[in-house]
Design an enzyme around this catalytic site. Structure first.
Site, PDB file in Angstrom:
ATOM      1  N   PRO A  35      42.363  33.259 -40.952  1.00 38.13           N
ATOM      2  CA  PRO A  35      42.403  34.455 -40.250  1.00 38.13           C
ATOM      3  C   PRO A  35      41.565  34.730 -39.106  1.00 38.13           C
ATOM      4  O   PRO A  35      42.019  35.238 -37.900  1.00 38.13           O
ATOM      5  CB  PRO A  35      42.091  35.564 -41.473  1.00 38.13           C
ATOM      6  CG  PRO A  35      42.205  34.728 -42.651  1.00 38.13           C
ATOM      7  CD  PRO A  35      41.966  33.365 -42.483  1.00 38.13           C
ATOM      8  N   TYR A  36      40.507  34.114 -39.093  1.00 41.23           N
ATOM      9  CA  TYR A  36      39.566  33.972 -37.958  1.00 41.23           C
ATOM     10  C   TYR A  36      40.287  33.319 -36.602  1.00 41.23           C
ATOM     11  O   TYR A  36      40.245  33.805 -35.624  1.00 41.23           O
ATOM     12  CB  TYR A  36      38.416  33.224 -38.452  1.00 41.23           C
ATOM     13  CG  TYR A  36      37.110  33.351 -37.241  1.00 41.23           C
ATOM     14  CD1 TYR A  36      36.577  34.556 -37.062  1.00 41.23           C
ATOM     15  CD2 TYR A  36      37.004  32.380 -36.411  1.00 41.23           C
ATOM     16  CE1 TYR A  36      35.569  34.748 -35.960  1.00 41.23           C
ATOM     17  CE2 TYR A  36      36.144  32.388 -35.462  1.00 41.23           C
ATOM     18  CZ  TYR A  36      35.324  33.758 -35.203  1.00 41.23           C
ATOM     19  OH  TYR A  36      34.335  33.634 -34.239  1.00 41.23           O
ATOM     20  N   SER A  37      40.666  32.262 -36.930  1.00 37.93           N
ATOM     21  CA  SER A  37      41.603  31.476 -35.898  1.00 37.93           C
ATOM     22  C   SER A  37      42.617  32.212 -35.417  1.00 37.93           C
ATOM     23  O   SER A  37      42.717  32.445 -34.054  1.00 37.93           O
ATOM     24  CB  SER A  37      42.006  30.269 -36.259  1.00 37.93           C
ATOM     25  OG  SER A  37      40.925  29.376 -36.631  1.00 37.93           O
TER      26      SER A  37
ATOM     27  N   SER B 220      42.911  35.465 -35.056  1.00 40.17           N
ATOM     28  CA  SER B 220      42.210  36.672 -34.366  1.00 40.17           C
ATOM     29  C   SER B 220      41.945  36.022 -32.918  1.00 40.17           C
ATOM     30  O   SER B 220      41.907  36.849 -32.041  1.00 40.17           O
ATOM     31  CB  SER B 220      40.997  37.348 -35.152  1.00 40.17           C
ATOM     32  OG  SER B 220      40.010  36.278 -35.242  1.00 40.17           O
TER      33      SER B 220
END
Length: 353
Positions: A183-185, A187
């Site tokens: 999820p971080y990548s 974003s």
């Protein structure tokens, strides 16, 4: 082919390294600091870390810093470490009302001068694997790291354009090379794309920079570098290098697309959004090559038209990806079609697309 691909990657990183090493010279010239004393810079995520360090550094240089903190405790600590020029604003980037209130506060401070700099630094990091991800994990991270960033930028954009100022979106290495933090990548890839779009739309009025912080640690504040991103224009030499990279990229893609994978015949492949466009074309192409296509459509009309254009191997299912129940039904439908080949791993469903 691999040699060409390696050369493409090396050239890409050389161009980026050269571009990011450029420094806005007048920020290092102490005699020019007086020019910046009347300029306002708005920085989000100043409770700690990079945003906190940057706010203190710019305050030391004499700029009028409007530092955004999520908690009053962080704002109080920052005020103790800086001069009276720095002012703090409490802001939750996931709340539209909070962003609107912060924008009104900034307008009161800057007046007709506009905002010289906007630094979007607020973000959260959650190393969640895709296998452990849930919808809420994605929503929470995207709200802060991407949706909040875009909403703050669009809200402050008229003030930045009035001053012909700069927008710096703090990204990360995972926004260029995806890794374990799914999820971080996602974003941070969105931040990179948003910055590119802004750079093109505002080429004549404002300067846009995406700053990949990588693994920067607190303590590097005395060496902060400001990317010298021009107003949407690259030097002529860089344009030539970029054109060469694009040409090489298309050559590699052309070569790869000419290859035919024969062993995929009679294997299952699952394609979403086949009502029309590229997915519809892909479903028909793979069907002609002998693959067993499981095509999802949003409307029955699209599914019916697709069945008329393909062989009996292709099967369709109606799926709305915004409804969890529909996704579960489609997953069960795929399991029934894949049968034993999926259970034993012989079906390359997850590896092909």
């Amino acid at each position: 082919m691999w040699l060409y691909l390696a050369a493409l990657v090396v050239l890409y990183h050389l161009v980026h390294w050269y571009w990011e090493r450029q420094v806005v010279s007048h920020l290092q010239d102490k005699s020019a600091i007086f020019f910046w004393k009347a300029k306002y810079v708005f920085i989000t995520g100043c409770d700690s870390g990079f945003g906190n360090l940057l706010a203190r550094q710019l305050d030391m240089w004499g700029l009028r810093v409007l530092a955004v903190c999520l908690m009053e405790k962080g704002a109080e600590q920052l005020r103790k470490q800086t001069s009276e020029r720095l002012e703090t604003v409490i802001l939750d980037v996931t709340q539209t009302e909070s962003i609107a209130a912060a924008t009104d506060c900034v307008k009161e401070h800057v007046g007709n001068k506009g905002l010289e700099g906007l630094v979007n630094n607020a973000g959260i990091f959650c190393p969640v694997l895709f296998s452990d991800s849930r919808r809420q994990n994605f929503v929470n991270i995207l709200k802060v790291n991407l949706i909040g960033l875009t909403e703050v930028t669009l809200s402050m954009l008229p003030l930045v354009r009035r001053a012909r100022g700069r927008i710096v979106n703090v990204s990360r290495a995972l926004g260029r090379v995806a890794s374990f933090a799914g999820p971080y990548s996602c974003s941070k890839y969105g931040v990179e794309a948003f910055s590119d779009v802004l750079r093109q739309l505002l080429a004549s009025t404002s300067q846009i920079a995406s700053l990949p912080t990588g693994g920067l640690q607190p303590g590097f504040s005395s060496h902060i570098r400001v990317p010298a991103v021009g107003r949407g224009r690259l030097p002529r030499r860089s344009l030539h290098v970029l054109a060469a990279l694009v040409g090489l990229y298309h050559l590699v893609c052309w070569y790869q697309e000419r290859q035919v994978v024969s062993y995929l015949q009679d294997k299952y492949v699952f394609i979403m959004g086949c009502d029309l466009g590229f997915r519809n074309l892909l479903a028909r192409l793979l069907d002609t090559r002998g693959l067993r296509v499981l095509a999802t459509c949003l409307m029955e009309k699209g599914a019916e038209q697709l069945r008329k254009q393909t062989s009996e191997r292709l099967e369709t299912v109606i799926l709305d990806v915004t409804i969890t129940k529909n996704i579960a039904t489609a997953a069960q439908w795929v399991k029934e079609r894949g049968g034993q080949s999926m259970a034993t791993g012989a079906c390359p469903l997850g590896r092909l697309l």
